[in-house]
Design a protein around this motif. Sequence first.
Motif, PDB file in Angstrom:
ATOM      1  N   VAL A 104       0.856  -1.183   0.000  1.00 12.65           N
ATOM      2  CA  VAL A 104       0.000   0.000   0.000  1.00 12.65           C
ATOM      3  C   VAL A 104       0.892   1.233   0.000  1.00 12.65           C
ATOM      4  N   GLU A 105       0.527   2.213  -0.815  1.00 13.18           N
ATOM      5  CA  GLU A 105       1.267   3.475  -0.868  1.00 13.18           C
ATOM      6  C   GLU A 105       0.515   4.525  -0.058  1.00 13.18           C
ATOM      7  N   ARG A 106       1.214   5.123   0.887  1.00 12.91           N
ATOM      8  CA  ARG A 106       0.629   6.177   1.724  1.00 12.91           C
ATOM      9  C   ARG A 106       1.661   7.281   1.907  1.00 12.91           C
ATOM     10  N   PRO A 107       1.229   8.453   2.415  1.00  6.40           N
ATOM     11  CA  PRO A 107       2.213   9.489   2.749  1.00  6.40           C
ATOM     12  C   PRO A 107       3.293   8.936   3.691  1.00  6.40           C
ATOM     13  N   ASP A 108       4.528   9.333   3.445  1.00  7.05           N
ATOM     14  CA  ASP A 108       5.655   8.838   4.237  1.00  7.05           C
ATOM     15  C   ASP A 108       5.662   9.426   5.644  1.00  7.05           C
ATOM     16  N   ARG A 109       5.114  10.648   5.778  1.00  5.80           N
ATOM     17  CA  ARG A 109       5.077  11.299   7.085  1.00  5.80           C
ATOM     18  C   ARG A 109       3.676  11.843   7.354  1.00  5.80           C
ATOM     19  N   CYS A 110       3.332  11.905   8.615  1.00  2.19           N
ATOM     20  CA  CYS A 110       2.045  12.506   8.968  1.00  2.19           C
ATOM     21  C   CYS A 110       2.125  13.070  10.384  1.00  2.19           C
ATOM     22  N   ARG A 111       1.179  13.939  10.672  1.00  2.00           N
ATOM     23  CA  ARG A 111       1.053  14.459  12.038  1.00  2.00           C
ATOM     24  C   ARG A 111      -0.306  14.044  12.558  1.00  2.00           C
ATOM     25  N   VAL A 112      -0.303  13.434  13.740  1.00  2.00           N
ATOM     26  CA  VAL A 112      -1.560  12.976  14.325  1.00  2.00           C
ATOM     27  C   VAL A 112      -1.832  13.737  15.618  1.00  2.00           C
ATOM     28  N   ARG A 113      -3.075  14.179  15.755  1.00  2.00           N
ATOM     29  CA  ARG A 113      -3.525  14.878  16.963  1.00  2.00           C
ATOM     30  C   ARG A 113      -4.405  13.908  17.729  1.00  2.00           C
ATOM     31  N   PHE A 114      -4.232  13.829  19.030  1.00  2.00           N
ATOM     32  CA  PHE A 114      -4.978  12.824  19.808  1.00  2.00           C
ATOM     33  C   PHE A 114      -4.991  13.205  21.286  1.00  2.00           C
ATOM     34  N   LEU A 115      -5.765  12.480  22.056  1.00  2.00           N
ATOM     35  CA  LEU A 115      -5.697  12.578  23.514  1.00  2.00           C
ATOM     36  C   LEU A 115      -4.898  11.386  23.997  1.00  2.00           C
ATOM     37  N   ASP A 116      -4.048  11.610  24.986  1.00  2.00           N
ATOM     38  CA  ASP A 116      -3.291  10.480  25.544  1.00  2.00           C
ATOM     39  C   ASP A 116      -4.105   9.816  26.663  1.00  2.00           C
ATOM     40  N   ARG A 117      -3.529   8.829  27.313  1.00  2.00           N
ATOM     41  CA  ARG A 117      -4.241   8.059  28.355  1.00  2.00           C
ATOM     42  C   ARG A 117      -4.765   8.922  29.499  1.00  2.00           C
ATOM     43  N   GLN A 118      -4.103  10.079  29.696  1.00  2.00           N
ATOM     44  CA  GLN A 118      -4.543  10.976  30.762  1.00  2.00           C
ATOM     45  C   GLN A 118      -5.576  11.983  30.243  1.00  2.00           C
ATOM     46  N   GLY A 119      -5.882  11.901  28.957  1.00  2.00           N
ATOM     47  CA  GLY A 119      -6.858  12.818  28.386  1.00  2.00           C
ATOM     48  C   GLY A 119      -6.247  14.142  27.965  1.00  2.00           C
ATOM     49  N   VAL A 120      -4.906  14.180  27.888  1.00  2.00           N
ATOM     50  CA  VAL A 120      -4.204  15.411  27.501  1.00  2.00           C
ATOM     51  C   VAL A 120      -4.010  15.436  25.987  1.00  2.00           C
ATOM     52  N   ALA A 121      -4.317  16.576  25.371  1.00  2.00           N
ATOM     53  CA  ALA A 121      -4.169  16.724  23.917  1.00  2.00           C
ATOM     54  C   ALA A 121      -2.692  16.697  23.533  1.00  2.00           C
ATOM     55  N   GLN A 122      -2.386  15.914  22.498  1.00  2.00           N
ATOM     56  CA  GLN A 122      -1.008  15.762  22.034  1.00  2.00           C
ATOM     57  C   GLN A 122      -0.973  15.804  20.518  1.00  2.00           C
ATOM     58  N   GLU A 123       0.210  16.121  19.989  1.00  2.00           N
ATOM     59  CA  GLU A 123       0.438  15.947  18.552  1.00  2.00           C
ATOM     60  C   GLU A 123       1.740  15.182  18.389  1.00  2.00           C
TER      61      GLU A 123
END
Length: 183
Positions: A104-123
């Motif tokens: 499968v061909e996909r972008p080589d790099r990406c940035r993901v935004r999410f909440l961690d286990r403590q519910g803190v926003a991360q990128e």
Amino acid sequence: MPKRQIIKLPDPRLRVKSAPVAEVTDEMRALLDDMLETMYAAPGIGLAAIQIGVPRRLVVIDLAKDDELRNPLFLINPEIVWTSDDTRIHEEGCLSIPEYYAEVERPDRCRVRFLDRQGVAQELDCEGLQATCVQHEVDHTNGVLFIDHLSRLKRDRVIKKFAKAARRDSEGSAASDAAEPSA
Ligand code: NI
């Protein structure tokens, strides 16, 4: 931390768009732990909650090799906010499509935004295998499978094969003479 059963193609739940998690509670953390244990046991490098039949936007990933310490990444409500123009090709597999692999061909790099286990926003900026894996798992939260990135011919062939295997399983021993490998 009980291990859960992984649902497989052609289970229609794999096509469900999962709902965001409103709050990171102990219940959600327990679910993440179950997912992680299920993924390690499979074994696999990534798992989305829908793969154990739970339609929530939760992902676990661990790219550590066998001889390395475990290094789990928990992504809650992950969202890809940027992708590179340059791509990479990787031979992907999926615990819900066992023993099938395809490039499968996909972008080589990406940035993901999410909440961690403590519910803190991360990128997190990802590249290479991690970028591939994050994109594969975020796809799962949207009801998208890696075979959707293949040609229609290849995809239809895989779906047909798994549908046939599922039918054979449900027919039980009556189909034992149809001795075709189940993968
Ligand atoms: Ni998968």
